[in-house]
Design an enzyme around this catalytic site. Structure first.
Site, PDB file in Angstrom:
ATOM      1  N   ASN A 109      10.834 -32.931 103.894  1.00 38.24           N
ATOM      2  CA  ASN A 109      11.825 -32.388 104.362  1.00 38.24           C
ATOM      3  C   ASN A 109      12.520 -31.497 105.275  1.00 38.24           C
ATOM      4  O   ASN A 109      11.132 -31.072 105.861  1.00 38.24           O
ATOM      5  CB  ASN A 109      11.084 -31.018 103.224  1.00 38.24           C
ATOM      6  CG  ASN A 109      12.194 -29.654 103.259  1.00 38.24           C
ATOM      7  OD1 ASN A 109      13.369 -29.921 102.769  1.00 38.24           O
ATOM      8  ND2 ASN A 109      12.153 -28.682 103.992  1.00 38.24           N
ATOM      9  N   GLU A 110      13.905 -31.938 105.467  1.00 38.99           N
ATOM     10  CA  GLU A 110      14.370 -31.154 106.485  1.00 38.99           C
ATOM     11  C   GLU A 110      13.626 -32.235 107.843  1.00 38.99           C
ATOM     12  O   GLU A 110      13.216 -30.637 108.372  1.00 38.99           O
ATOM     13  CB  GLU A 110      15.115 -30.309 106.447  1.00 38.99           C
ATOM     14  CG  GLU A 110      15.863 -29.300 105.335  1.00 38.99           C
ATOM     15  CD  GLU A 110      16.029 -28.359 105.029  1.00 38.99           C
ATOM     16  OE1 GLU A 110      15.585 -26.957 105.718  1.00 38.99           O
ATOM     17  OE2 GLU A 110      17.384 -27.581 104.242  1.00 38.99           O
ATOM     18  N   TYR A 133      24.589 -24.919 101.730  1.00 37.19           N
ATOM     19  CA  TYR A 133      23.804 -23.476 101.073  1.00 37.19           C
ATOM     20  C   TYR A 133      25.557 -23.480 100.703  1.00 37.19           C
ATOM     21  O   TYR A 133      25.909 -23.397 101.926  1.00 37.19           O
ATOM     22  CB  TYR A 133      22.933 -23.296 101.773  1.00 37.19           C
ATOM     23  CG  TYR A 133      21.513 -23.217 101.505  1.00 37.19           C
ATOM     24  CD1 TYR A 133      20.950 -22.484 100.304  1.00 37.19           C
ATOM     25  CD2 TYR A 133      20.505 -24.176 102.258  1.00 37.19           C
ATOM     26  CE1 TYR A 133      19.683 -22.804  99.517  1.00 37.19           C
ATOM     27  CE2 TYR A 133      19.455 -24.633 101.698  1.00 37.19           C
ATOM     28  CZ  TYR A 133      19.118 -23.738 100.892  1.00 37.19           C
ATOM     29  OH  TYR A 133      17.446 -23.872 100.461  1.00 37.19           O
ATOM     30  N   GLU A 191      18.354 -28.892  97.211  1.00 31.21           N
ATOM     31  CA  GLU A 191      18.378 -27.326  97.364  1.00 31.21           C
ATOM     32  C   GLU A 191      20.115 -26.950  97.840  1.00 31.21           C
ATOM     33  O   GLU A 191      20.801 -27.420  98.358  1.00 31.21           O
ATOM     34  CB  GLU A 191      18.325 -27.066  99.309  1.00 31.21           C
ATOM     35  CG  GLU A 191      16.538 -27.427  98.955  1.00 31.21           C
ATOM     36  CD  GLU A 191      15.697 -26.732 100.227  1.00 31.21           C
ATOM     37  OE1 GLU A 191      16.924 -25.717 101.021  1.00 31.21           O
ATOM     38  OE2 GLU A 191      14.689 -27.553 100.163  1.00 31.21           O
TER      39      GLU A 191
HETATM   40  O1  AHR Z   1      15.414 -22.169 100.250  1.00 35.10           O
HETATM   41  C1  AHR Z   1      14.964 -22.396 102.114  1.00 35.10           C
HETATM   42  C2  AHR Z   1      14.809 -23.067 102.874  1.00 35.10           C
HETATM   43  O2  AHR Z   1      16.176 -24.200 102.911  1.00 35.10           O
HETATM   44  C3  AHR Z   1      13.961 -24.016 102.507  1.00 35.10           C
HETATM   45  O3  AHR Z   1      13.047 -23.934 102.885  1.00 35.10           O
HETATM   46  C4  AHR Z   1      14.407 -25.551 103.598  1.00 35.10           C
HETATM   47  O4  AHR Z   1      14.442 -26.316 103.250  1.00 35.10           O
HETATM   48  C5  AHR Z   1      15.757 -24.819 103.981  1.00 35.10           C
HETATM   49  O5  AHR Z   1      15.952 -24.987 105.039  1.00 35.10           O
END
Ligand code: AHR
Length: 493
Positions: A172-173, A239, A297
């Site tokens: 992840n990331e 996000y 995400e």
């Molecule tokens: O969702 C919160 C965080 O955001 C996750 O753990 C990460 O993958 C992202 O940066």
């Protein structure tokens, strides 16, 4: 005035139900308290999992659930989370506040949760700080039906039959919390780890590579060029915040004026450009669109609720979040040729949650209701939609006033989801349903008089869906009057 044309006889491809997926991480009060209360809790539960949460999640038909992280995944050692509770080691959740993690919610508990809510499990493996062997053994533990050290251990721990595991993320990331790697380095690491993510028996794993942050198109280019032959999906994280270019300006979840309303919706609409540009790169290496873009995400990220632990990412959820969800779903639906899954961050008590809890109390957020209203699109066929709508202008900038998508389900019902992004002006929508022979329209609406309306533990039903009677159908013409700041889903049958 907005004009829409929907071709009711031309299906554009299936909207994968996994677009309505979720993400639950060991972060703040998402897993512990939100989902897991333990078998001895006075809060009614099934095998340690809250009953109220199970019921609520079943109702929105969550198709797939990603776990255990997020950043947590690349620090997680799965062997700590199986076997008798008293023997499971406690660890520090270094990423999320340095709190104690007792490992009581582990592999068996996760699969039980998925079974109870009817979701497909999606596990994210540890590439950042784990070994290839550890990852391989996790798959063996979960899916191998036979005699082997891991399968035998699973049986000792109370599970005779293997589970089915379809979705597995290889890190992840990995450009950040998952190892601070360059795309070139991760591509090689991905190839090495993915080689050992094996299919045991007829359990076929859909492998998801860690993808880009936001607009890192170089990452997508390198991954597709170097490793596409070993992946089924490539992820993308983005996000929505008040200021999309500055992480230090996230904004308040509940205290905002029209400026922040506008900029949040504008920043949600940016998902369209991201999907188009990442897809364009993917098309170059995968013109048949075998590989899914997995937006595992997405959601709003605001300042934490005042007085709460800043590392727990607990935020309230208003009508504005509902509009953000509606916008995202319309974008994902309209790009269902490439977007095969999306996972809201996160299910409970973290970021743009669908559920908030406080002790034994639970409430459903406006975002929950959008999931509920849009579930009709799951596995339906996308219909071509053309739109000419006015702009919503604010302070010299503008965005389209309407966001929309349409699908037809396997019983022939057409569903049209419409968001009116303007906070004070209603929108008159005229829609030509070309080829339509249906005669009835009904609908559901989510709105409120206040932009920041939200549900609280004292008033949990402030924002909830109501029947919508503002639409009229005459043969091929559908007219609707959308109130300001509203999400409407129409059903034509
Ligand atoms: O969702 C919160 C965080 O955001 C996750 O753990 C990460 O993958 C992202 O940066």
């Amino acid at each position: 005035m907005a004009r829409l044309i929907i071709e009711t006889e031309k299906k554009k491809g299936k909207i994968n139900k996994n677009i309505y997926g979720h993400f639950a991480e060991h972060l703040g009060r998402c897993i512990y308290e939100g989902i897991w209360v333990g078998k001895d809790s006075p809060i009614p539960n099934t095998d340690g999992i809250r009953n109220d949460v199970i019921e609520a999640l079943k109702n929105i038909k969550i198709p797939v659930l990603r776990w255990p992280g997020g950043c947590f995944a690349d620090t997680y050692h799965w062997k700590d989370g199986v076997g008798p509770y008293e023997e499971r080691p406690t660890m520090i959740n270094t990423h999320w506040g340095g709190v104690v993690e007792n490992n009581h919610f582990g592999t068996h508990e996760f699969f039980r949760l998925c079974e109870l809510i009817g979701a497909e499990p999606y596990i994210c493996g540890n590439l950042g700080s784990g070994t290839v062997q550890e990852m391989q053994e996790w798959i063996e533990y979960i899916t191998f039906d036979g005699t082997s050290p891991m399968a035998d251990w699973r049986k000792e721990n109370g599970r005779e039959e293997p589970w089915r595991l379809k979705y597995f993320g290889v890190g992840n990331e990995n450009w950040g919390c998952g190892g601070s790697m360059r795309a070139e380095y991760y591509a090689d690491e991905y190839r090495r780890y993915a080689t050992y993510v094996r299919n045991y028996g007829d359990n076929k794993i859909y492998k998801i590579a860690g993808g880009a942050s936001v607009d890192d198109y170089h990452w997508t280019e390198v991954m597709m060029r170097e490793a596409s032959h070993l992946m089924d999906g490539l992820s993308l994280h983005y996000y929505t915040r008040v200021c999309k270019d500055d992480w230090s300006i996230k904004g308040s979840a509940t205290e905002f004026a029209e400026g922040e309303w506008f900029s949040v919706l504008q920043s949600a609409l940016y998902m369209e450009e991201l999907i188009e540009r990442h897809s364009h790169i993917m098309d170059k290496y995968d013109p048949e669109k075998r590989i899914g873009l997995i937006v595992d995400e997405w959601g709003t990220w605001f300042d934490v609720e005042p007085g709460t632990n800043p590392a727990f990412l607990y935020q309230q959820n208003t009508l504005r979040d509902a509009l953000v969800a509606g916008i995202h779903f319309n974008i994902f639906n309209n790009h269902c040729d490439r977007v095969q899954m999306a996972n809201l961050a996160q299910t409970i008590n973290v970021l743009q949650s669908v559920i908030l809890t406080e002790g034994e109390k639970m409430l459903l957020t406006p975002t929950y209701h959008v999931f509920d209203m849009y579930k009709v699109h799951q596995d339906a066929d996308l219909l071509p939609l053309m739109m000419d709508c006015g702009e919503y202008e604010f302070d010299g900038q503008s965005i389209p006033q309407i966001s929309a998508s349409a699908s037809v389900d396997n019983e022939g019902r057409i569903h049209i989801s419409l968001c009116n992004l303007h906070p004070t002006e209603s929108a008159e929508v005229t829609c030509l349903l070309r080829g339509n022979n249906r005669s009835k329209v009904k609908g559901t609406i989510l709105t409120d008089s206040e932009m920041n309306a939200h549900n609280t533990f004292d008033n949990p039903s402030q924002v909830k869906p109501k029947p919508f009677d503002g639409a009229v159908l005459e043969k091929e013409e559908l007219r609707a009057l959308l109130p300001p700041k509203s999400v409407v889903v129409l059903s034509v049958e």
